[in-house]
Design an enzyme around this catalytic site. Structure first.
Site, PDB file in Angstrom:
ATOM      1  N   TYR A 196     -18.241 -12.560 -10.877  1.00 20.08           N
ATOM      2  CA  TYR A 196     -18.143 -14.010 -11.010  1.00 20.08           C
ATOM      3  C   TYR A 196     -18.244 -14.588  -9.606  1.00 20.08           C
ATOM      4  O   TYR A 196     -17.307 -14.501  -8.807  1.00 20.08           O
ATOM      5  CB  TYR A 196     -16.832 -14.408 -11.688  1.00 20.08           C
ATOM      6  N   ASP A 238     -21.952 -14.301 -14.002  1.00 23.18           N
ATOM      7  CA  ASP A 238     -22.195 -15.693 -13.673  1.00 23.18           C
ATOM      8  C   ASP A 238     -22.456 -15.774 -12.180  1.00 23.18           C
ATOM      9  O   ASP A 238     -21.541 -15.677 -11.363  1.00 23.18           O
ATOM     10  CB  ASP A 238     -20.964 -16.529 -14.063  1.00 23.18           C
TER      11      ASP A 238
END
Length: 325
Positions: free
Chosen positions: A179, A218
């Protein structure tokens, strides 16, 4: 790794283009994908009001490698925007339906001692890298086969206290779930984000020297204008600054492939994130922020990369990679 934690529980048509309506252009917004001038249509469902129809969800893939080999290995990745909230929206039922060999999660937003029992899914070992700040960041990895080794973080305290990286080593490759830090409102965190890009790129290169790498998560950037609905009005927004885009370009130049754009170089309207505001998801005013990135020497193993836009429960949707390994 005082704050990074692990739980292991063991228990019993491709390449076709798509057309979409041209989105309304608005002023630049730091809210990714938000079209602030549009008046919401009350007949269109909001994201939180839509449930995933798992009965009609097709999780099979008939696509083969370029030389005709069928897929035999599936990896899924999903920014769940809070594991506890996602569970309440039947997110674990999606994982059970998808049945990937490996499932990677981002933005778990939960400390280790508050992980609910529902995170344990039969047939999977699960691993968690959770930050010291409650309700922030955190990544998780489910694996049907126990990895040879698990590493948490980058050995850099400035990142590792936030829970941003898990690396799982297998016989033939590394899986890295991440992330990536957001540049933040007003780009206040952009310098830190750019340093992350350098440090993370060097880490991936060091892994690639040992075994091929499968990176997912992400990445908090839309690499090209085709990767978001409103590129012209978001050049100063987090996730689409030139500096962040250059960081992705630099990573790919080191011998890595953005699998979705490799397979679908001209496909428009392909997004993985939509703001909750303004019915953005129902209007498909979104951003592609979630990626599967492969070492180049795995490209012959690639079958397909699917964006599961029909799966709800977060402001992101899952993505699924099919390989022949």
């Amino acid at each position: 790794m005082p704050r990074n934690s692990k739980i292991t529980s063991t228990s019993n048509s491709k390449k076709s283009g798509a057309s979409v309506k041209k989105p309304v252009k608005t002023e630049s917004s730091t809210r990714r994908g938000t079209d602030q001038e549009d008046t919401p249509n009350p007949k269109r469902p909001k994201l939180n009001e839509v449930n995933t129809d798992l009965n009609s969800l097709n999780v099979n893939c008939l696509t083969t490698t370029n030389d005709g080999r069928v897929n035999n290995f599936k990896i899924a990745s999903w920014n769940v925007a809070g594991i506890r909230a996602c569970i309440k929206k039947n997110g674990m039922d999606y994982i059970k339906k998808e049945q990937p060999d490996i499932m990677c999660l981002q933005e778990v937003k939960c400390s280790l001692n508050k992980l609910p029992e529902e995170v344990n899914i039969d047939g999977y070992n699960n691993y968690w890298c959770l930050g010291s700040k409650e309700g922030y960041a955190g990544v998780g990895l489910y694996s049907k086969v126990k990895p040879l080794d698990i590493k948490y973080g980058l050995d850099k305290p400035e990142y590792d206290s936030e829970g941003r990286v898990i690396t799982a080593e297998y016989d033939k490759f590394f899986i890295v779930v991440t992330y990536v830090p957001n540049a933040g409102a007003g780009l206040k965190n952009l310098p830190r984000r750019l340093q992350w890009d350098i440090d993370f790129r060097n880490y991936l290169k060091s892994l690639d020297e040992k075994k091929p790498v499968i990176l997912c998560g992400d990445m908090n950037v839309s690499h090209q204008p085709i990767d978001l609905a409103n590129p012209k009005t978001n050049t100063k927004s987090a996730g689409f600054t030139q500096e962040e885009r250059d960081g992705m370009t630099a990573l790919l130049a080191e011998g890595f492939i953005d699998t979705f754009r490799y397979l679908y170089p001209e496909k428009i309207g392909a997004y993985t994130y939509w703001t909750y505001l303004g019915n953005a998801r129902s209007r498909n005013v979104g951003w592609r922020l979630d990626y599967f990135i492969l070492s180049k020497n795995l490209i012959d193993n690639l079958c397909d990369n699917i964006i599961r836009t029909e799966v709800y429960g977060s402001d992101h949707c899952p993505i699924v990679l099919y390989l022949n390994i």
